[in-house]
Design an enzyme around this catalytic site. Structure first.
Site: not given
Length: 441
Positions: A321, A348, A396
Site C-alpha cells: 500500500d 488492487k 491511493r
C-alpha cells in the site's frame, strides 16, 4: 468529483491521523463475534468500514454509530437490545433467519469480502456476496477452493458468489504470497469450529504486518492462536470475549502521504500513531531515513523534515500500500529508485504499477515499468499545458498524486477524486489546513 490542485507548497504543520481502516475492520469483526456487546472508538469512518459494518449487520450483528462511539451487539447475542442505542444504523435489520439467503454487499472493499467469506462459512450462513468497482475482478478462487475442501461451497470463483454449507476443522493450505486477507479471514473463523485446525503456508508470507495486526486483535479478544513452523495452529470451540471498550489505532498507511510531503518540501508531523504498531506501513519512517530525509519521534507523533534525498531499492512485498506514495518520494530523490516484488499491485483497486507509471510520466518523471517492479529516476519536468490525471477510482492514486502536485510543484487535475472516501474522506480537508489550494471542477 474532479479536482484541480495548485502547485502551492504546503506549510509546516501537524496532521491528526485518523484511525486505521485495517484495525477498524478487525475490531468490528471481533466485536461482532464476541459474547458481549461492546463500544468501539474509531476516529474517522470510510466507505470500506461502512461495507464491513453493513455486512456484519446482514449476518445478524446490530451496529449503531453515535458521536460517543460505535455500539456493537454481536451476531446471535441473546442479550436484549437497547432500542435507543443499537440496531438503527442505516435502517438495517438484524440479519437473516436461519437457512434463509442473505446478501452481503462488500462495496469495493477487498478486506470485507476476504475476511467475511470464511466467517460466514464458520457460522453456517447461506450468503450471496456482491461487490462493485474492480472487486469482482479480484481473485478469491484460492480461498474458495480451500473452503470447498472443508464443507463450504461457492457457485463461482469471482463475485457475485453464493456460499452454502458449513466449514469443518482441519488443515487449510494456502500460498503466503497471494493475499494476507485470506489468512486473516481464516484466523477469525477457525476458532469458532469444533476441533483443532491448522493453517499451512506453501510459500513465504507477504504483507506479514497485516497478519500481525490480526493476531493482536485475536489476542485482545481472548482467542488463542499458536505459531507453527509453516503457519498457525488454532484450537476449536473458542469464544470471543473482548474489552467492553476498544480504541482503534492511528493509520500509518495514511500518515505516509503527509510524511512524504514533509520529507520532500518542509516539515510535517503526524499525531496519534502507535510507534510500536504491528502495521507494516510503519516502515515508511525507516524508508524515508534511508532516502536521506530526517524523522523525529516524540510520544505519539512523528515528524518528517526535508533533507536532500537519494534513490534506493525498496522491497514492496510487505508494504504494497505504500508503493504509490513511495513513487512520489522517488521522484524527489537524486538518481534511480527501484521498487520491486510489487506484482500484486496489479490486482488492487487499479493496476497500481501501470497507473502510477502513467501518472508520473504525465507530470514529467522518467519511469520504467516492469512486470513486478517500477523504476523511477529522480527529477520532475512537467510539460506545458493542462495535466489531467485519471485516478482509475483508486483512493491511493488520488492521494499520491495530490501530494505530488503540492510537493513537486505541478498543477494538475485529478479525475474521480472522490475515491478518497474509500479510506480517508477528510484527506482534502487536511490538505487545505496545510495550505494546499484545490478547486472542485
Amino acid at each position: 468529483m474532479n479536482i484541480k490542485i495548485e502547485k502551492t507548497p504546503l506549510k509546516q504543520g501537524q496532521v491528526r491521523i485518523i484511525s486505521s481502516k485495517s484495525d477498524g475492520h478487525r475490531s468490528l469483526i471481533a466485536a461482532a463475534l464476541a459474547e458481549e456487546e461492546s463500544v468501539l472508538f474509531v476516529d474517522g469512518w470510510s466507505e470500506d468500514m461502512e461495507a464491513t459494518a453493513r455486512c456484519l449487520q446482514s449476518l445478524g450483528a446490530e451496529i449503531e454509530r453515535e458521536p460517543s462511539g460505535i455500539y456493537v451487539m454481536p451476531i446471535g447475542c441473546p442479550l436484549p437490545c437497547p432500542v435507543d442505542r443499537i440496531g438503527q444504523a442505516n435502517g438495517q435489520g438484524i440479519g437473516q433467519a436461519d437457512g434463509q439467503l442473505c446478501t452481503l454487499d462488500c462495496g469495493e472493499s477487498g478486506s470485507t469480502l476476504r475476511f467475511l467469506l470464511p466467517i460466514a462459512g464458520a457460522l453456517g450462513k447461506h450468503c450471496r456476496f456482491e461487490g462493485k468497482g474492480r472487486l469482482p475482478e479480484r481473485p478469491i478462487g484460492v480461498l474458495l477452493d480451500e473452503m470447498a475442501r472443508h464443507g463450504c461451497k461457492a457457485d463461482g470463483d469471482h463475485l457475485p458468489v453464493t456460499l452454502e454449507g458449513k466449514l469443518t476443522a482441519g488443515v487449510y493450505t494456502l500460498p503466503g504470497n497471494v493475499s494476507s486477507q485470506f489468512i486473516t479471514g481464516l484466523l477469525f473463523a477457525l476458532p469458532l469450529l469444533e476441533g483443532e485446525s491448522e493453517i499451512r503456508l506453501t510459500t513465504k508470507i507477504e504483507s506479514k504486518g497485516y497478519i500481525d495486526m490480526t493476531l493482536k486483535t485475536l489476542k485482545t479478544f481472548g482467542i488463542t492462536v499458536t505459531e507453527a513452523e509453516s503457519g498457525w495452529s488454532i484450537p476449536g470451540g473458542q469464544k470471543y470475549h473482548g474489552p467492553r471498550m476498544r480504541y482503534a489505532e492511528g493509520d500509518w498507511s495514511n500518515a505516509a502521504f503527509w510524511l512524504v510531503a514533509g520529507a520532500i518540501g518542509g516539515s510535517i508531523g503526524c499525531q496519534g500513531l502507535d510507534m510500536e504498531s504491528p502495521q507494516g506501513d510503519r516502515a515508511i519512517a525507516a524508508l524515508l531515513e534511508e532516502f536521506g530525509a530526517e524523522t523525529k519521534v516524540a510520544l505519539n507523533q512523528i515528524t518528517a523534515t526535508h533533507k536532500e534525498m537519494k534513490g534506493i531499492r525498496i522491497d514492496a512485498s510487505q508494504i504494497p500500500d505504500l508503493v504509490p506514495i513511495l513513487c512520489v518520494a522517488a521522484a524527489a530523490a537524486e538518481g534511480k529508485t527501484e521498487i520491486y516484488n510489487a506484482g500484486r499491485l496489479r490486482m488492487k483497486e487499479s493496476d497500481r504499477l501501470a497507473v502510477m507509471a502513467e501518472c508520473m510520466q504525465k507530470i514529467g518523471v522518467e519511469v520504467e515499468e516492469r512486470p513486478d517492479s517500477i523504476i523511477i529516476t529522480g527529477g520532475c519536468n512537467p510539460p506545458e499545458g493542462e495535466i489531467v490525471i485519471d485516478s482509475h477510482n483508486d483512493h491511493r492514486i488520488v492521494m499520491a498524486m495530490a501530494i505530488a502536485a503540492v510537493s513537486l510543484g505541478v498543477e494538475l487535475t485529478i479525475l474521480g477524486a472522490e475515491a478518497v472516501n474509500k479510506s480517508y474522506p477528510s484527506f482534502f480537508i487536511e490538505l487545505a489546513k496545510l495550505g494546499g489550494v484545490t478547486n472542485v471542477l
